[in-house]
Scaffold this active site. Structure first.
Site, PDB file in Angstrom:
ATOM      1  N   ASN A  13      -7.280  -5.770  -9.234  1.00  0.00           N
ATOM      2  CA  ASN A  13      -8.222  -5.413  -8.161  1.00  0.00           C
ATOM      3  C   ASN A  13      -8.574  -3.932  -8.182  1.00  0.00           C
ATOM      4  OD1 ASN A  13      -8.318  -7.994  -7.131  1.00  0.00           O
ATOM      5  ND2 ASN A  13      -6.863  -7.625  -5.481  1.00  0.00           N
ATOM      6  N   CYS A 132      -1.989   3.631  -0.008  1.00  0.00           N
ATOM      7  CA  CYS A 132      -3.304   3.383   0.587  1.00  0.00           C
ATOM      8  C   CYS A 132      -3.342   3.723   2.069  1.00  0.00           C
ATOM      9  CB  CYS A 132      -3.724   1.926   0.357  1.00  0.00           C
ATOM     10  SG  CYS A 132      -2.458   0.722   0.755  1.00  0.00           S
ATOM     11  N   SER A 162      -5.212  -7.490   0.667  1.00  0.00           N
ATOM     12  CA  SER A 162      -5.551  -6.952  -0.653  1.00  0.00           C
ATOM     13  C   SER A 162      -4.608  -5.832  -1.057  1.00  0.00           C
ATOM     14  CB  SER A 162      -6.998  -6.457  -0.687  1.00  0.00           C
ATOM     15  OG  SER A 162      -7.219  -5.498   0.318  1.00  0.00           O
ATOM     16  N   GLY A 163      -3.912  -5.245  -0.074  1.00  0.00           N
ATOM     17  CA  GLY A 163      -2.889  -4.252  -0.397  1.00  0.00           C
ATOM     18  C   GLY A 163      -1.735  -4.853  -1.183  1.00  0.00           C
ATOM     19  N   LYS A 216       7.351   5.420   3.039  1.00  0.00           N
ATOM     20  CA  LYS A 216       6.347   6.061   2.179  1.00  0.00           C
ATOM     21  C   LYS A 216       5.326   6.832   3.015  1.00  0.00           C
ATOM     22  CE  LYS A 216       6.149   2.386  -1.310  1.00  0.00           C
ATOM     23  NZ  LYS A 216       5.298   1.269  -1.736  1.00  0.00           N
ATOM     24  N   ARG A 237       1.306  -6.392   8.208  1.00  0.00           N
ATOM     25  CA  ARG A 237       0.327  -7.112   7.383  1.00  0.00           C
ATOM     26  C   ARG A 237      -0.456  -8.058   8.285  1.00  0.00           C
ATOM     27  NH1 ARG A 237      -0.863  -5.156   2.711  1.00  0.00           N
ATOM     28  NH2 ARG A 237       1.190  -5.408   1.774  1.00  0.00           N
ATOM     29  N   HIS A 244      -7.808  -1.490   5.686  1.00  0.00           N
ATOM     30  CA  HIS A 244      -6.640  -1.180   6.508  1.00  0.00           C
ATOM     31  C   HIS A 244      -7.095  -0.470   7.793  1.00  0.00           C
ATOM     32  CE1 HIS A 244      -4.223  -2.473   3.307  1.00  0.00           C
ATOM     33  NE2 HIS A 244      -3.628  -1.348   2.930  1.00  0.00           N
TER      34      HIS A 244
END
Length: 341
Positions: A13, A132, A162-163, A216, A237, A244
């Site tokens: 992706n 992201c 999609s993450g 993170k 999620r 996002h």
């Protein structure tokens, strides 16, 4: 003169998005190579909307000698093996994985936030792209930090599937369809059903009860923005394919009003302020998909603390959260470090 550019992980992706953005932004390229694992060797990928087709090369046999920049979107495993080889061959690596982000000898860059840190690439010939959810956060925070100095941030994320890659997107689609036709729902990629549900769990759990995704966000924000900023994150999620969202509560050292913050954000690089206090006067993931900007809405004062604001932030995680930021790093590198012609 242009650059010789490699996209590693070109069939995924993010890799496909990198190719599309390189073409869209007309990055100065003399030669482009699409590279992936052996199972994708020979696969043809379109280079954006140029009509040019690239035949995928095998990462195991690819020689990085003579190439200028390699954009890595291959995950930590292949990156650990091949990024140092590319760097040693004189090719500057811009890596999208988490592998090098907290390495003190590797700069972690968001061009709108800490462009001067890019000089540190000379230590290892590697530059790290942030997580992201971190990338959009710091784009929104930076101009406010410059104006009133941030003390503390509490952020809750609403992160699209999609993450988690193509498998995450497939799982949401398949589970949604299964529910409509009354088929059994089997979680595979996620720990629980993701369709019509939210899961407060991204990445592995750590000893203190936080997840690695939350860790993170905290450590990367400190490295990019300011190590003195105190921060707490909850990462969730949600059943959204792309984009996002983040609810951000900010406490400042100095006074700042919602009106002042709106004026600052309206002029900030990379930020698009959409903040009308009316039905629909804000941005949601559907509107941000395919866009470059980090959108900010719902700017308001927090009456529970001195000098507090609350904002809503949305961005396309495949773009600003990954591929676009990597290409912007390459553009910054070209302008300031690898000037040609």
């Amino acid at each position: 003169m242009g650059y010789r550019v490699v996209v590693v992980g070109a069939t995924g992706n993010v890799g496909r998005e990198m190719l599309a953005i390189l073409a869209e932004r007309e990055f100065p390229i003399d030669e482009i190579a699409a590279v992936a694992s052996s199972r994708s060797q020979g696969t043809e990928i379109e280079f954006g909307d140029t009509g040019k087709m690239l035949k995928c090369k095998n990462l195991e046999h690819f020689d990085f000698t003579g190439w200028d920049i390699a954009l890595f979107a291959a995950g930590s495993g292949p990156t650990k093996e091949y990024a140092p080889k590319a760097a040693a061959a004189g090719c500057v690596v811009i890596d999208n994985s988490s592998l090098f982000r907290m390495d003190p000898d590797v700069p972690l860059i968001v061009p709108e936030v800490n462009p001067d840190a890019i000089e540190g690439y000379k230590n290892k010939n590697i530059i790290a792209n942030p997580n992201c959810s971190t990338a959009q956060l710091v784009v929104a925070l930076k101009p406010l930090h410059d104006a009133a100095k941030i003390k503390r941030v509490v952020v809750s994320t609403y992160q699209s599937v999609s993450g988690a890659g193509k498998d995450g997107m497939d799982e949401l689609f398949e589970q949604s369809r299964a529910i409509f036709v009354n088929d059994p729902v089997e979680p595979r990629k996620f720990t629980k059903q993701i369709a019509f549900n939210v899961i407060p769990h991204i990445d592995v759990f750590m000893d203190d009860g936080s997840t690695k995704e939350e860790w993170k966000m905290v450590v990367e924000t400190k490295k990019i923005l300011d190590p003195k900023v105190k921060m707490a994150a909850t990462c969730v999620r949600v059943p959204v394919f792309v984009g996002h969202s983040e609810s951000i509560n900010i406490e400042f050292e100095n006074e700042i009003s919602a009106k002042q913050a709106q004026n600052i954000l309206r002029e900030a690089p990379g930020v698009m302020l959409v903040d009308k206090r009316e039905d629909g006067g804000y941005v949601t993931p559907i509107e941000c998909a395919g866009d470059y900007a980090t959108f900010v809405s719902r700017v308001r004062e927090d009456p529970t603390v001195d000098n507090g604001l609350q904002i809503w932030c949305v961005s396309d995680n495949l773009r600003k959260g990954a591929a676009l930021n990597a290409v912007q790093i390459a553009e910054l590198l070209g302008r300031t470090q690898l000037k040609k012609g």
